[in-house]
Design a protein around this motif. Structure first.
Motif, short mmCIF file in Angstrom:
data_model
loop_
_atom_site.label_atom_id
_atom_site.label_comp_id
_atom_site.label_asym_id
_atom_site.label_seq_id
_atom_site.Cartn_x
_atom_site.Cartn_y
_atom_site.Cartn_z
N LEU A 133 3.98 1.54 -0.73
CA LEU A 133 4.93 1.74 -2.31
C LEU A 133 3.86 2.22 -3.24
O LEU A 133 4.34 3.06 -3.96
CB LEU A 133 5.40 0.28 -2.58
CG LEU A 133 6.67 -0.08 -2.11
CD1 LEU A 133 7.12 -1.39 -2.62
CD2 LEU A 133 7.78 0.93 -2.72
N LEU A 134 2.86 1.58 -3.43
CA LEU A 134 2.09 1.98 -4.82
C LEU A 134 1.44 3.35 -4.61
O LEU A 134 1.38 4.02 -5.62
CB LEU A 134 1.02 0.82 -4.92
CG LEU A 134 1.47 -0.54 -5.28
CD1 LEU A 134 0.37 -1.62 -4.97
CD2 LEU A 134 1.75 -0.46 -6.95
N ASN A 135 0.96 3.51 -3.51
CA ASN A 135 0.35 5.07 -3.45
C ASN A 135 1.48 6.08 -3.43
O ASN A 135 1.30 7.03 -4.29
CB ASN A 135 -0.19 5.16 -2.12
CG ASN A 135 -1.72 4.34 -2.08
OD1 ASN A 135 -2.25 4.41 -3.18
ND2 ASN A 135 -2.02 3.76 -0.94
N SER A 136 2.70 5.90 -2.88
CA SER A 136 3.76 6.91 -3.00
C SER A 136 4.45 7.02 -4.49
O SER A 136 4.66 7.95 -5.13
CB SER A 136 4.88 6.48 -2.07
OG SER A 136 5.59 5.40 -2.13
N VAL A 137 4.62 5.91 -4.84
CA VAL A 137 5.05 5.93 -6.38
C VAL A 137 4.35 6.15 -7.56
O VAL A 137 4.35 6.77 -8.43
CB VAL A 137 5.99 4.50 -6.62
CG1 VAL A 137 6.73 4.32 -8.18
CG2 VAL A 137 7.12 4.17 -5.43
N CYS A 138 3.16 5.32 -7.49
CA CYS A 138 2.38 5.60 -8.50
C CYS A 138 1.36 6.67 -8.53
O CYS A 138 0.91 7.34 -9.63
CB CYS A 138 1.34 4.20 -8.76
SG CYS A 138 2.52 2.80 -9.31
N ILE A 139 0.90 7.19 -7.50
CA ILE A 139 -0.01 8.43 -7.26
C ILE A 139 0.83 9.56 -6.98
O ILE A 139 0.35 10.61 -7.63
CB ILE A 139 -1.20 8.01 -6.12
CG1 ILE A 139 -1.93 6.54 -6.37
CG2 ILE A 139 -2.10 9.25 -5.98
CD1 ILE A 139 -2.37 6.58 -7.82
N LYS A 189 3.96 10.12 -7.28
CA LYS A 189 5.16 10.33 -7.91
C LYS A 189 6.45 10.48 -7.36
O LYS A 189 7.33 11.28 -7.62
CB LYS A 189 4.86 11.46 -8.92
CG LYS A 189 3.64 11.12 -9.96
CD LYS A 189 4.03 10.18 -10.93
CE LYS A 189 2.65 9.80 -11.68
NZ LYS A 189 2.78 8.77 -12.72
N LEU A 190 6.34 9.91 -6.08
CA LEU A 190 7.63 10.05 -5.25
C LEU A 190 8.52 8.61 -5.47
O LEU A 190 8.03 7.81 -5.76
CB LEU A 190 7.32 10.01 -3.69
CG LEU A 190 6.25 11.18 -3.25
CD1 LEU A 190 5.81 10.94 -1.55
CD2 LEU A 190 6.89 12.60 -3.50
N GLN A 191 9.67 8.94 -5.12
CA GLN A 191 10.59 7.82 -4.97
C GLN A 191 10.32 6.78 -3.85
O GLN A 191 9.91 7.60 -2.67
CB GLN A 191 12.13 8.26 -4.87
CG GLN A 191 12.79 8.81 -6.30
CD GLN A 191 14.11 9.39 -6.12
OE1 GLN A 191 14.90 8.59 -5.57
NE2 GLN A 191 14.33 10.52 -6.41
N PRO A 192 10.46 5.66 -4.11
CA PRO A 192 10.08 4.70 -3.07
C PRO A 192 11.07 4.97 -1.68
O PRO A 192 12.30 5.24 -1.77
CB PRO A 192 10.16 3.37 -3.34
CG PRO A 192 10.78 3.30 -4.73
CD PRO A 192 10.77 4.98 -5.29
N THR A 194 0.87 -1.26 -0.05
CA THR A 194 0.04 -0.08 -0.10
C THR A 194 0.89 1.18 0.01
O THR A 194 0.78 2.19 -0.74
CB THR A 194 -0.89 0.00 1.23
OG1 THR A 194 -1.68 -1.26 1.21
CG2 THR A 194 -1.92 1.27 1.35
#
Lengths: 370, 187
Positions: free
Chosen positions: B74-80, B82-85, B72
């Protein structure tokens, strides 16, 4: 203990067949590159991609269809092993973008794809192995064990790493990815790895088949608890894994003709692998050395199979994959002579990964029947 | 092969990681940092079995879902967003990270496999462990199955070689029959 690896299928940045990949190595053709943009820093990062982008399940169905049409494969007595470190990650990424959020309830079972393919193609049963970059190497090793113990008549291995945003961003955020686009394992000026999208399949059986590429003689896989992201840099764990792999295959170090290095081109891992394999170079008749990630990119969980297929197919044609970028390392003398004349060569193949998973396989090339 | 000991844990999402860590401190003097839910739960399930463990032990961990909190985040920070994990979140998303933390905390050296928990998971874990025990790659095998996404059930057995025979069992109930199973329920 040994099994024949046969009926190979490879879709990679070198083309959508193993023959195309071998031809690309032969002609020093550059891998197909499709860079991605690193979040926040907006840097372009090189990535070795398939030319045609499809959903992972479509790719996997295509390679199974190839097994059926090219090799008349029958799966009814086969264990299907799916080896990947990413599995459904692209589906999750797509769903997250569509819904603008992800919650734990959106997760899919880790065996979703394996179960679907088992049902669709009539495999006896299925197993998913996810041990990061040693996933497919473990599939080859344990597939061989399971056949040896007569628990399955045969094993079909599917390994893949899709073009995942999480994986791309994750490796770039860890500063492990190359910016230069020059994939140079063990080079003093190496600036990191290039990830590679790959789908591969092959079958394991007790008997040699018409399309046999090599034999898996044995191997060993164990966990180094030094660090979750890498192995002990003095190479001691790698050395121990190699020794046990040789024992399991009934071989000695001096029997090995060729070492296929893992060669990620990241500083810590290259250092660890160099230290763990130096004893091979100190032998009277030191084996040849080669790396394959400069051709295929780092295929993570799939590299155990994709690199084994490409290397075996090249050697069958008298071709040793050489570095794409000419250089001399101060540590390893990677082979620059592309001729390979030995048949029935013994190969040590290394595969190391996150989670401390180190695996080494002992392979033997087989003569090309066709 | 025969089963030496067994344990099981039932835990809901209402139980915090902090509560899991408090319980783990009863078994271990120090704990790893920045590990995810799957690793905490697996450690707590394995903890009662440590008195029987030898260092030559393989770990065979199966789960039917990846760690929900890690995915949760990872996907929200990277895909929504647009942050680096975050590095540890990304590394923990590799499912075998839980197996690594188990091996490190339990101080065992041996094979370490992570597989999906399909319908024949116990049979598959036993087969993989049997291969390694027969090859003398390890003396014992710790098998752990984690089922469920929200209400999670974990079951663990410690097995070792006996008469070079593969155990024919396809459930935890069969494997632990006749043993006193350590049980912990957290709601």
């Amino acid at each position: 203990m040994s099994c024949y690896l046969h009926s190979p299928v490879l879709h990679s940045c070198l083309g959508e067949s193993l023959a195309e990949a071998v031809a690309a190595v032969h002609s020093n053709q550059a891998p197909h590159t499709q860079p991605f943009t690193l979040n926040e820093r907006l840097l372009e990062i090189p990535y070795f991609a398939l030319k045609q982008q499809r959903q992972p399940i479509e790719h996997l169905q295509r390679i199974i269809e190839e097994l059926i049409s090219h090799y008349q494969a029958d799966f009814s007595d086969q264990l299907l092993i799916v080896a990947s470190s990413s599995l459904d990650i692209m589906l999750h990424e797509q769903n997250t973008r569509t819904k603008a959020s992800f919650s734990a309830a959106d997760s899919t079972p880790l065996n979703r794809i394996a179960n679907l393919l088992q049902q669709q193609y009539g495999f006896q049963t299925s197993l998913v192995i996810n041990t990061a970059c040693s996933s497919a190497a473990n599939a080859l090793l344990y597939g061989t064990y399971l056949i040896k113990h007569q628990l399955y008549a045969g094993v079909t291995i599917l390994s893949y790493e899709p073009r995942s945003t999480i994986v791309q961003q994750g490796f770039a955020a860890l500063e492990l990815t190359s910016h230069s686009g020059l994939y140079r394992p063990f080079h003093p000026d190496s600036d990191g790895l290039i990830l590679g999208e790959v789908y591969a399949a092959a079958m394991l059986s007790n008997e040699a088949k018409e399309h046999s590429l090599c034999r898996v003689l044995g191997g060993y896989s164990a966990c180094d608890t030094t660090s979750v992201t890498g192995t002990c840099e003095d190479g001691s764990h790698i050395y121990a894994v190699i020794q046990q792999a040789l024992n399991q295959a009934g071989c000695k170090a001096e029997d090995i003709d060729l070492v296929k290095l893992h060669g990620t081109a990241t500083a810590a891992n290259d250092r660890a692998e160099r230290n763990g394999t130096l004893s091979f170079l100190q032998q009277a008749n030191a084996p040849a050395l080669c790396t394959l990630k400069q051709w295929l990119g780092h295929g993570l969980g799939a590299c155990g199979l994709s690199e084994t297929l490409l290397l075996s197919a090249c050697l069958q044609q008298g071709l040793l994959p050489t570095p794409r970028h000419a250089y001399v390392t101060d540590t390893f003398a990677l082979q620059h002579n592309p001729q390979w004349t030995q048949s029935d060569s013994l190969i040590l193949a290394n595969f190391f990964g996150f989670g401390g998973n180190n695996a080494s396989l002992i392979l033997q090339t087989t003569r090309q029947e066709n | 092969m025969h089963v030496i000991s067994a344990s099981q844990l039932s835990v809901s999402t209402r139980t915090s990681d902090k509560q899991l860590k408090t319980l783990l401190r009863e078994h271990f003097s120090s704990l790893p940092r920045r590990i995810d839910r799957l690793a905490w739960q697996s450690l707590l399930t394995a903890a009662p079995l440590t008195q029987h463990l030898v260092s030559s032990c393989g770990i065979y961990l199966a789960a039917d879902y990846p760690s929900g909190d890690t995915m949760t985040g990872l996907l929200n920070s990277v895909c929504i967003q647009k942050l680096q994990p975050r590095p540890f979140e990304f590394v923990n998303s590799v499912s075998n990270a839980a197996g690594f933390y188990l091996a490190k905390q339990l101080d065992v050296q041996g094979p370490n496999l992570f597989i999906s928990a399909g319908p024949q998971v116990w049979q598959q874990l036993l087969q993989l462990a049997y291969c390694d025990v027969q090859a003398k790659n390890c003396q014992q095998a710790l098998l752990i199955v984690c089922r469920g996404n929200e209400q999670v059930q974990l079951q663990a057995v410690l097995v070792q070689n006996q008469h070079n025979q593969l155990l024919a069992a396809d459930s935890f109930a069969q494997l632990s029959s006749g043993l006193t199973v350590t049980q912990l329920v957290l709601d």
